[in-house]
Design an enzyme around this catalytic site. Structure first.
Site, PDB file in Angstrom:
ATOM      1  N   ASP A  99      48.330  49.359  53.143  1.00 40.78           N
ATOM      2  CA  ASP A  99      48.415  49.575  51.703  1.00 40.78           C
ATOM      3  C   ASP A  99      49.734  49.053  51.128  1.00 40.78           C
ATOM      4  OD1 ASP A  99      45.980  50.888  51.820  1.00 40.78           O
ATOM      5  OD2 ASP A  99      46.905  52.856  52.100  1.00 40.78           O
ATOM      6  N   ARG A 100      49.725  48.830  49.844  1.00 36.71           N
ATOM      7  CA  ARG A 100      50.904  48.320  49.143  1.00 36.71           C
ATOM      8  C   ARG A 100      52.147  49.169  49.417  1.00 36.71           C
ATOM      9  NH1 ARG A 100      51.516  47.686  42.516  1.00 36.71           N
ATOM     10  NH2 ARG A 100      53.761  47.298  42.516  1.00 36.71           N
TER      11      ARG A 100
END
Length: 309
Positions: free
Chosen positions: A140-141
């Site tokens: 994820d970011r």
């Protein structure tokens, strides 16, 4: 040139979902890509288009058209990468928190892929399409840590197969809310899209996919616990969803957390620290580690000091 594959369904695949069947027999194509091809009407059963959930019948004639990857139309970005290891087949990078892995709406020029394209030039696998060259898995970011980038299709196919077999070691480090009483444990709960919010994932939903996370307590800080999580499977948001399920959401997680963090954090406190797999060319086991980011180390010191005072 596009690839056209055709199959006639036998007894062993009766009642199997077509997206599952096609991802099993086309191991070089991800299941998400298979679903996109079905949605784009590149898959037919007995000459008719179907939905990804279609269940196969004996004698069905399945046809799939896999288009040739389009020429990349994303721009290389001259951005410093934290490179842990590199050879002719793979690149191991330590992704910083806040960086998106591959281009998506709102992020087409500032992603890890853009930086990798600048570094690797034309030496990237093209299996996952024009926006994801070299990308065989993602984080994820707001999760930092280790990723393997594939420089050619041979490496991509090999590592994708290991991911599918759940044989790759993936160890994460997280700080969760609450005091976990057990020293270690396992969360075994299927994960799928939240039926009320498609941007979120949820445990124990209908048609959820098998998901297993093993966790071990490393240190307790009263209202918070520092844990090591090892993935047996690799579902979207798996650790975040599983830790929420057992009542211990990740500190800083604005999506799955119960309340705002008292600390200044950007997203969940989660770091992909260890990645181990069989090297696609040498056949030998290799393992790589990425140190905790500075913010994570500082947060542990703060929590430790508060606990001891």
């Amino acid at each position: 040139m596009e690839n056209i594959n055709e199959y006639i369904i036998g007894d062993e695949n009766k009642n199997v979902r077509i997206d599952v069947f096609l991802s099993d027999v086309n191991k070089e194509v991800t299941r998400s890509h298979i679903k996109k091809l079905i949605d784009d009407e590149q898959v037919t059963v007995n000459g008719k288009t179907v939905k990804p959930s279609y269940k196969l019948n004996i004698g069905d004639k399945v046809k799939i058209i896999i288009p040739e990857p389009k020429e990349l139309e994303i721009n290389p970005l001259d951005y410093p990468l934290d490179i842990i290891y590199e050879d002719e087949d793979i690149l191991i990078v330590n992704k910083e928190k806040g960086m998106v892995v591959h281009p998506a709406p709102g992020h087409y020029d500032d992603t890890l892929v853009n930086a990798i394209m600048h570094h690797c030039k034309d030496n990237l696998s093209g299996i996952n399409g024009e926006l994801r060259p070299g990308i065989v898995h993602r984080i994820d970011r707001d999760t930092s840590g280790i990723l393997v980038i594939c420089k050619n299709d041979m490496a991509h196919n090999n590592i994708a197969a290991q991911l599918k077999e759940h044989s790759i070691k993936r160890r994460y480090y997280a700080i969760v809310c609450g005091n976990i009483k057990e020293d270690e444990g396992t969360v075994d709960a299927p994960i799928g899209r939240n039926p009320n919010d498609r941007k979120k994932m949820q445990a124990n939903v209908k048609n959820g996919r098998h998901a297993v996370t093993h966790f071990k307590v490393l240190e307790r800080f009263g209202n918070y616990t520092y844990v090591e999580c090892e993935l047996e499977t690799g579902r979207t948001h798996q650790i975040r969803v599983h830790m929420k399920l057992i009542g211990h959401p990740l500190l800083g997680d604005s999506v799955y957390g119960a309340h705002k963090s008292p600390f200044k954090l950007e997203g969940q406190t989660l770091h992909a620290g260890v990645l181990g797999f069989i090297h696609p060319r040498t056949g030998e086991y290799v393992e790589f580690k990425a140190d905790l980011p500075e913010y994570f180390e500082k947060l542990i010191k703060i929590l430790r000091n508060k606990t001891n005072n």
